[in-house]
Design an enzyme around this catalytic site. Structure first.
Site, PDB file in Angstrom:
ATOM      1  CD  GLN A 156      -3.757  -1.438   2.130  1.00 52.79           C
ATOM      2  OE1 GLN A 156      -2.940  -0.622   2.643  1.00 52.79           O
ATOM      3  NE2 GLN A 156      -3.843  -2.374   2.133  1.00 52.79           N
ATOM      4  CG  ASP A 157       1.721   3.525   2.842  1.00 52.03           C
ATOM      5  OD1 ASP A 157       1.064   3.315   3.943  1.00 52.03           O
ATOM      6  OD2 ASP A 157       0.806   5.281   3.437  1.00 52.03           O
ATOM      7  N   PRO A 158       4.352   2.994   1.923  1.00 54.82           N
ATOM      8  CG  PRO A 158       6.109   4.477   0.728  1.00 54.82           C
ATOM      9  CD  PRO A 158       4.483   4.819   0.869  1.00 54.82           C
TER      10      PRO A 158
END
Length: 229
Positions: free
Chosen positions: A69-71
């Site tokens: 998804q996101d870092p």
């Protein structure tokens, strides 16, 4: 600042596929946002690591796609590969569960969380959003990265064949919705996300690592060595 996000930062094969993205309206808006964020806040990963997934796994060498998804938004964790952390970093919960499933599936035990060797073998470790503000999950969502990574996924689906798409969780499945709407020659492995909240709902026991290698062997391609030295 903008030099870090030019098309020249990508391997030639990705440049050819994504060249039109740099002229899209969303891209200039995203660059303006990133310039402000990197100047005024702590942002992960470092600019030079934002495109690490694409640099590590050129378009024509992608065999497997694992979408995140996101870092990670903790200090020193994110380095441009989904689910991965640099050597020496503690394993985040989702990665710990990934390794637990790998050990149950293939008997492979990994101690370090750097997945670079997977990327080097053709596993594209791609996040949906490529940057994040420190300590604020999903803080860079809705700023344009989704359009860019949609283009990546679409190009792989349309211009490649026999890629194994590994979809952990509903967000990854939604990201690859095109796979469920069109005829293609790809393989899909889907199950719940490896996060502590969802892993017991079907991630544990999915045996995706052995299934990936079974499919690669069937295709006559080298199997992935999941062991990290």
């Amino acid at each position: 600042m903008h030099e870090a996000f030019t098309i020249e930062q990508l391997p030639q094969s990705w440049q050819e596929q994504l060249k039109d993205e740099w002229s899209q309206p969303y891209w200039s808006q995203l660059l303006t946002f990133l310039k402000s964020e990197y100047a005024n806040a702590t942002v992960y990963p470092k600019k030079e690591h934002v495109f690490s997934a694409l640099r590590s796994t050129p378009f024509d060498q992608v065999k497997v796609v694992i979408l995140g998804q996101d870092p990670y938004h903790g200090e020193g964790q994110a380095h441009g590969l989904s689910f991965s952390v640099p050597k020496g970093q503690a394993l985040p919960p989702s990665l710990r569960n990934i390794f637990q499933e790998l050990q149950a599936d293939l008997g492979i035990r990994n101690e370090t969380g750097c997945l670079q060797t997977w990327a080097d073998q053709g596993v594209l470790l791609l996040n949906t959003v490529l940057t994040v503000r420190a300590g604020e999950a999903f803080s860079h969502a809705g700023r344009g990265w989704e359009h860019f990574t949609d283009a990546i996924v679409t190009k792989l689906i349309q211009n490649r064949t026999h890629i194994i798409f590994v979809l952990w969780g509903s967000a990854a499945r939604k990201k690859c919705d095109l796979l469920f709407q069109t005829k293609h020659q790809h393989a899909i492995l889907a199950c719940p996300h490896p996060s502590p909240l969802a892993a017991h709902r079907g991630f544990f026991g999915c045996c995706h690592f052995s299934k990936i290698n079974y499919l690669l062997k069937k295709q006559g391609k080298p199997m992935i060595n999941w062991k990290i030295a």
